[in-house]
Design a protein around this motif. Sequence first.
Motif, mmCIF file in Angstrom:
data_model
loop_
_atom_site.group_PDB
_atom_site.id
_atom_site.type_symbol
_atom_site.label_atom_id
_atom_site.label_comp_id
_atom_site.label_asym_id
_atom_site.label_seq_id
_atom_site.Cartn_x
_atom_site.Cartn_y
_atom_site.Cartn_z
ATOM 1 N N ALA A 81 -2.753 -6.589 -0.733
ATOM 2 C CA ALA A 81 -1.415 -6.806 -0.153
ATOM 3 C C ALA A 81 -1.114 -5.757 0.910
ATOM 4 N N ARG A 82 -1.485 -4.488 0.638
ATOM 5 C CA ARG A 82 -1.207 -3.426 1.613
ATOM 6 C C ARG A 82 -2.030 -3.641 2.882
ATOM 7 N N MET A 83 -3.277 -4.116 2.708
ATOM 8 C CA MET A 83 -4.105 -4.355 3.898
ATOM 9 C C MET A 83 -3.509 -5.491 4.743
ATOM 10 N N ASN A 188 -3.518 6.852 12.288
ATOM 11 C CA ASN A 188 -2.733 7.872 11.566
ATOM 12 C C ASN A 188 -3.623 9.046 11.139
ATOM 13 N N TYR A 189 -4.886 8.769 10.962
ATOM 14 C CA TYR A 189 -5.813 9.795 10.463
ATOM 15 C C TYR A 189 -6.437 10.544 11.637
ATOM 16 N N ALA A 190 -6.686 9.819 12.752
ATOM 17 C CA ALA A 190 -7.218 10.495 13.951
ATOM 18 C C ALA A 190 -6.252 11.589 14.396
ATOM 19 N N GLU A 219 7.735 14.527 3.379
ATOM 20 C CA GLU A 219 7.141 13.192 3.487
ATOM 21 C C GLU A 219 5.912 13.108 2.571
ATOM 22 N N GLU A 220 4.734 13.444 3.097
ATOM 23 C CA GLU A 220 3.516 13.376 2.289
ATOM 24 C C GLU A 220 2.470 14.288 2.903
ATOM 25 N N THR A 221 1.235 14.234 2.409
ATOM 26 C CA THR A 221 0.150 14.975 3.042
ATOM 27 C C THR A 221 -0.624 13.983 3.905
ATOM 28 N N PRO A 245 2.844 3.630 1.046
ATOM 29 C CA PRO A 245 3.210 3.303 -0.340
ATOM 30 C C PRO A 245 1.978 3.398 -1.254
ATOM 31 N N SER A 246 1.772 4.597 -1.784
ATOM 32 C CA SER A 246 0.581 4.886 -2.598
ATOM 33 C C SER A 246 0.567 4.060 -3.882
ATOM 34 N N ILE A 247 -0.559 3.460 -4.144
ATOM 35 C CA ILE A 247 -0.726 2.660 -5.374
ATOM 36 C C ILE A 247 -0.813 3.603 -6.578
ATOM 37 N N THR A 248 -1.443 4.740 -6.390
ATOM 38 C CA THR A 248 -1.528 5.741 -7.461
ATOM 39 C C THR A 248 -0.132 6.242 -7.817
ATOM 40 N N ARG A 249 0.673 6.533 -6.788
ATOM 41 C CA ARG A 249 2.028 7.043 -7.035
ATOM 42 C C ARG A 249 2.879 6.001 -7.758
ATOM 43 N N GLY A 284 -3.128 10.120 -5.105
ATOM 44 C CA GLY A 284 -3.767 9.096 -4.299
ATOM 45 C C GLY A 284 -5.070 8.693 -4.958
ATOM 46 N N THR A 285 -5.695 7.670 -4.409
ATOM 47 C CA THR A 285 -6.967 7.206 -4.981
ATOM 48 C C THR A 285 -7.990 8.341 -4.970
ATOM 49 N N ALA A 286 -8.140 8.978 -3.801
ATOM 50 C CA ALA A 286 -9.119 10.059 -3.689
ATOM 51 C C ALA A 286 -8.640 11.301 -4.452
HETATM 52 N N1 PLP Z 1 -0.866 8.653 1.607
HETATM 53 C C1 PLP Z 1 -1.836 8.564 2.523
HETATM 54 C C2 PLP Z 1 -1.520 8.991 3.913
HETATM 55 C C3 PLP Z 1 -3.097 8.081 2.172
HETATM 56 O O1 PLP Z 1 -4.082 8.005 3.059
HETATM 57 C C4 PLP Z 1 -3.348 7.706 0.838
HETATM 58 C C5 PLP Z 1 -4.644 7.192 0.428
HETATM 59 O O2 PLP Z 1 -4.879 6.038 0.308
HETATM 60 C C6 PLP Z 1 -2.304 7.816 -0.094
HETATM 61 C C7 PLP Z 1 -1.075 8.290 0.324
HETATM 62 C C8 PLP Z 1 -2.501 7.409 -1.512
HETATM 63 O O3 PLP Z 1 -2.485 6.006 -1.646
HETATM 64 P P1 PLP Z 1 -3.252 5.299 -2.828
HETATM 65 O O4 PLP Z 1 -2.706 5.870 -4.083
HETATM 66 O O5 PLP Z 1 -2.906 3.866 -2.671
HETATM 67 O O6 PLP Z 1 -4.693 5.582 -2.657
#
Ligand code: PLP
Length: 341
Positions: A81-83, A188-190, A219-221, A245-249, A284-286
């Motif tokens: 859904a996020r993709m 966003n990562y570049a 905000e976030e990292t 919107p982190s799935i882990t969170r 987060g996932t990682a």
């Molecule tokens: N925020 C950012 C910027 C991310 O890249 C990620 C990694 O996917 C997350 C949060 C954590 O999201 P998720 O828990 O869905 O992996």
Amino acid sequence: MEKKNLDWANIGFGYIKTDQRYVSNYKAGVWDEGRLTDEDMLTISECAGVLQYAQTIFEGMKAYTTEDGRIVTFRPDLNAARMADSAKRLEMPVFPQERFVEAVLKTTAANQAYVPPFGSGATLYLRPYMFGSSPVIGVKPAEEYQFRIFATPVGPYFKGGVKPLTICVSDFDRAAPHGTGHIKAGLNYAMSLHAIQTAHRNGFDENMYLDAATRTRVEETGGANFLFVTRDNKVITPKSDSILPSITRRSLMYVAKEYLGLETEERAVYLEELADFAECGLCGTAAVISPVGKIVDHGKEICLPSGMGDMGPITKKLYDTLTGIQMGRIEAPKGWLVEIN
Ligand code: PLP
Ligand code: COI
């Protein structure tokens, strides 16, 4: 299925080439049927949309070996859904969500030998992604796209595993109001690379980004959302339209409330209230949940009472419960674990 002979307990968060990856191409308005391939190298136009204007999005998810030897993925429907949301924001075609989940399971099944054994501390990271593959020179969306998924076994994202991190309040912004911070776009990562390298050069593990408009709210990292625990054990996470919107969170907030009986709240979190919190974690996932021990705001140190030795007690409970669910030791809410067959 015989496992590969890898040093599972000591692999880091890096790329290890596995046997099979999934690929599907979008051309003339339709996705082809998709297939697994052992070909890991790509050839695309020198003028491809991804190369010229960074038209690329991705996801990150994991497959786990459960205690009873099953291989499961965690909430893949939410990544699908996020993709789809990411694709729409970058004017890319949506890869159908049911097909996304099917392709994740297929890629995992084809690389079973690389799914780390239960208890090893490692997992199989899956990276679905999509990019504009046809030539564009005027600024516009590509006409052709490729969707791929590869798998790579990974260990902890931060060196030292669950040792508390030291992070700094960044001078750079990650996302603009009404920008692309809420989607998983490569761009966003570049743009975060200079900020993360600067943080590392200054001796920090990660950045804390603030809201770009007022620079007063957390905000976030670069790759994880924040969770905070108050001194009376309430779990708080920042609310913002410009964070991913982190799935882990989302899963941890559910676990906190429904499994641990804790009060939870998603609300604006201000920089000036950080000193009031008892614990802080990156999720987060990682990152899973990586504890934060110290936040440095331009020379001003905020030391979390949980300290630099171990995870705080609530963070530890959240970590144990979430990983317990993912590894099949604790019963999962319906639909959270999807097993490969
Ligand atoms: N925020 C950012 C910027 C991310 O890249 C990620 C990694 O996917 C997350 C949060 C954590 O999201 P998720 O828990 O869905 O992996
Ligand atoms: C993930 O957690 O899956 C991500 O994509 C974050 C990335 C920084 C590795």
